[in-house]
Design a protein around this motif. Structure first.
Motif, short mmCIF file in Angstrom:
data_model
loop_
_atom_site.label_atom_id
_atom_site.label_comp_id
_atom_site.label_asym_id
_atom_site.label_seq_id
_atom_site.Cartn_x
_atom_site.Cartn_y
_atom_site.Cartn_z
N TRP A 1 0.70 -1.33 0.04
CA TRP A 1 -0.09 -0.09 -0.15
C TRP A 1 0.88 1.20 0.16
O TRP A 1 0.52 2.37 -0.43
CB TRP A 1 -0.80 0.15 1.33
N PHE A 2 2.19 1.12 0.65
CA PHE A 2 2.92 2.38 0.64
C PHE A 2 3.43 2.79 -0.74
O PHE A 2 3.14 4.00 -0.87
CB PHE A 2 4.01 2.40 1.84
N ALA A 3 4.14 2.05 -1.32
CA ALA A 3 4.73 2.35 -2.63
C ALA A 3 3.57 2.66 -3.45
O ALA A 3 3.61 3.54 -4.43
CB ALA A 3 5.16 1.02 -3.09
N TYR A 4 2.23 2.06 -3.50
CA TYR A 4 1.25 2.28 -4.26
C TYR A 4 0.97 3.92 -4.09
O TYR A 4 0.76 4.60 -4.88
CB TYR A 4 0.21 1.41 -3.99
N SER A 5 0.57 3.96 -2.96
CA SER A 5 0.09 5.49 -2.55
C SER A 5 0.92 6.51 -2.90
O SER A 5 0.72 7.55 -3.57
CB SER A 5 0.11 5.59 -0.96
N VAL A 6 2.33 6.35 -2.74
CA VAL A 6 3.57 7.16 -3.19
C VAL A 6 3.36 7.53 -4.51
O VAL A 6 3.53 8.58 -5.05
CB VAL A 6 4.93 7.02 -2.52
N ARG A 7 3.33 6.30 -5.39
CA ARG A 7 3.41 6.47 -6.87
C ARG A 7 2.20 7.35 -7.52
O ARG A 7 2.27 8.08 -8.04
CB ARG A 7 3.62 4.98 -7.37
N ARG A 8 0.85 6.80 -6.68
CA ARG A 8 -0.19 7.35 -7.25
C ARG A 8 -0.17 8.91 -6.96
O ARG A 8 -0.75 9.69 -7.73
CB ARG A 8 -1.23 6.81 -6.48
N LEU A 9 0.55 9.17 -5.93
CA LEU A 9 0.27 10.72 -5.26
C LEU A 9 1.11 11.38 -6.13
O LEU A 9 1.14 12.80 -6.57
CB LEU A 9 0.75 10.68 -3.64
N ARG A 10 2.55 10.89 -6.54
CA ARG A 10 3.28 11.68 -7.34
C ARG A 10 3.02 11.83 -8.72
O ARG A 10 2.98 12.90 -9.48
CB ARG A 10 4.83 10.68 -7.44
N GLU A 11 2.11 10.82 -9.26
CA GLU A 11 1.87 10.83 -10.73
C GLU A 11 0.40 12.04 -10.70
O GLU A 11 0.58 12.44 -11.77
CB GLU A 11 1.03 9.33 -10.99
N ASN A 12 -0.34 11.94 -9.63
CA ASN A 12 -1.29 12.66 -9.74
C ASN A 12 -1.59 13.31 -8.38
O ASN A 12 -2.51 13.09 -7.56
CB ASN A 12 -2.77 12.04 -9.94
N PRO A 13 -0.75 14.53 -8.42
CA PRO A 13 -0.77 15.32 -6.91
C PRO A 13 -2.23 15.73 -6.74
O PRO A 13 -2.29 15.95 -5.46
CB PRO A 13 0.06 16.47 -7.32
N GLU A 14 -3.20 15.97 -7.65
CA GLU A 14 -4.54 16.31 -7.22
C GLU A 14 -5.13 15.31 -6.14
O GLU A 14 -5.70 16.04 -5.34
CB GLU A 14 -5.26 16.52 -8.48
N ILE A 15 -4.87 14.19 -6.06
CA ILE A 15 -5.18 13.11 -5.26
C ILE A 15 -4.90 13.55 -3.90
O ILE A 15 -5.58 13.27 -3.02
CB ILE A 15 -4.82 11.76 -5.84
N ALA A 16 -3.52 13.92 -3.75
CA ALA A 16 -3.14 14.19 -2.50
C ALA A 16 -4.11 15.47 -1.74
O ALA A 16 -4.53 15.43 -0.68
CB ALA A 16 -1.87 15.07 -2.59
N GLY A 17 -4.57 16.42 -2.82
CA GLY A 17 -5.50 17.23 -2.08
C GLY A 17 -6.77 16.79 -1.92
O GLY A 17 -7.37 17.20 -0.62
N HIS A 18 -7.04 15.83 -2.68
CA HIS A 18 -8.43 14.93 -2.30
C HIS A 18 -8.34 14.32 -0.89
O HIS A 18 -9.20 14.31 -0.08
CB HIS A 18 -8.75 14.14 -3.17
N ILE A 19 -7.20 13.64 -0.65
CA ILE A 19 -6.81 12.96 0.49
C ILE A 19 -6.92 14.13 1.78
O ILE A 19 -7.69 13.69 2.78
CB ILE A 19 -5.67 12.10 0.82
N VAL A 20 -5.99 15.10 1.60
CA VAL A 20 -6.11 16.08 2.67
C VAL A 20 -7.66 16.63 2.98
O VAL A 20 -8.08 16.87 4.09
CB VAL A 20 -4.81 17.22 2.55
#
Ligand SMILES: Cc1cc2nc3c(=O)[nH]c(=O)nc-3n(C[C@H](O)[C@H](O)[C@H](O)COP(=O)(O)OP(=O)(O)OC[C@H]3O[C@@H](n4cnc5c(N)ncnc54)[C@H](O)[C@@H]3O)c2cc1C
Length: 303
Positions: free
Chosen positions: A277-296
């Motif tokens: 899950w960690f590698a997946y989360s980091v890769r997804r977040l890097r590829e699409n930083p908009e998701i980080a905004g969603h998460i926060v």
């Protein structure tokens, strides 16, 4: 400060943070690390009137062993889903099953999953990854479809080629398609980058699929405008419920999901789980930083 820059600043330190700090950001979107946590999440979703599809987190296996480990977790999942009487199937990424190392190894592993799912009365969805593997993914899907009917794949509305891909798939016989916008950052030459154009493409492709006789379409989106378009189209054309389902990711747009279920539409939730899950989360977040905004944002608001 632009929203995009804000999101990129949010993402930058994530790979360097301890897992214990990142987990609270990811856990709403990931069922847990093992199969039991996936079964438990699916059980809750089934009780709430949703079907599910489980995804073992991981992509880009580097060795035969890694690809075979991924295959074996899926085989266990197919058996466990039936043992626990869950309304659930599996979604697989072909790169996790070795696509980038050896397409024949990947074909054999995917075929083993489709055959096992067939025996258990279940279904395998082949997720679509970035455009460098679209042809190889569709090729494996077509080969499996010649032998089995319990397999489907995914079309991305951001890709310029998708109209032709749908035409070819519909021409070659009954087909099961999930339609999504596409999560990968793609070059302009292969993909639309404008949000409005990706949306228009989504609506056109959905019509192409339903008017063209697709066996079943998974309408995978949380975009309220697309959901509204789909509901109106389905109602106006009196599309039978056996021919479509809405699909959403675990933890996303739960109120929209609830409204669709309450209105009687079939809806499947995509449930990712696994050690990676960690590698997946980091890769997804890097590829699409908009998701980080969603998460926060989701930490502070309920969608
Ligand atoms: C079931 C399912 C399967 C998918 N399979 C694939 C696949 O195989 N290949 C592929 O490339 N892509 C896949 N995707 C991802 C998809 O391509 C989109 O990137 C993603 O769904 C966001 O697009 P959207 O249509 O929801 O619209 P957006 O405009 O991106 O989102 C609409 C609204 O939904 C909410 N939202 C969207 N995503 C999130 C999120 N992650 N966290 C929190 N809130 C969010 C936000 O409120 C946003 O405003 C899948 C998506 C779903 C739902």
């Amino acid at each position: 400060m632009s929203v995009n820059l804000f999101n990129r600043l949010l993402v930058a330190p994530i790979p360097y943070l301890p897992k214990s700090l990142v987990w609270p950001l990811s856990r709403r979107y990931i069922a847990g690390t093992d199969l039991d946590s996936a079964y438990s999440a699916v059980n809750d979703l089934n009780a709430a009137g949703c079907s599910a599809t489980v995804d073992v987190l991981g992509e880009d296996s580097r060795t035969r062993d890694e690809a075979e480990t991924a295959r074996d977790i899926y085989l266990a999942a197919i058996e466990g889903i039936e043992r626990n009487s869950l309304d659930c199937n599996i979604s697989v990424k072909l790169s996790d099953l070795g696509l980038r190392q050896d397409a024949e190894l990947c074909f054999a592993a995917t075929r083993a999953l489709v055959a096992a799912a067939n025996e258990h009365g279940s279904f395998v969805r082949i997720d679509m990854e970035d455009s460098s593997v679209t042809d190889a993914t569709l090729d494996i899907y077509r080969r499996l479809r010649e032998e089995y009917s319990n397999v489907g794949t995914v079309i991305q509305s951001c890709l310029r080629r998708s109209t032709d891909d749908i035409k070819n798939l519909l021409d070659s016989g009954p087909t099961y398609i999930r339609l999504c916008k596409g999560i990968y950052l793609e070059p302009e030459i292969v993909a639309f980058n404008d949000a409005g154009q990706i949306r228009r493409s989504y609506c056109e492709l959905l019509e192409q699929l339903l008017a063209g006789g697709v066996q079943k379409v998974g309408i995978a989106t949380h975009d309220p405008a697309l959901v509204e378009f789909a509901v109106e189209y389905i109602n106006s054309k009196k599309i039978n419920q056996t021919r479509y389902e809405f699909q959403m990711l675990l933890g996303v747009a739960e109120s929209l999901r609830g409204r669709l279920v309450a209105a009687g539409h079939p809806l499947r939730v995509y449930v990712p789980f696994g050690e990676r899950w960690f590698a997946y989360s980091v890769r997804r977040l890097r590829e699409n930083p908009e998701i980080a905004g969603h998460i926060v944002r989701n930490l502070f608001t309920r969608s």
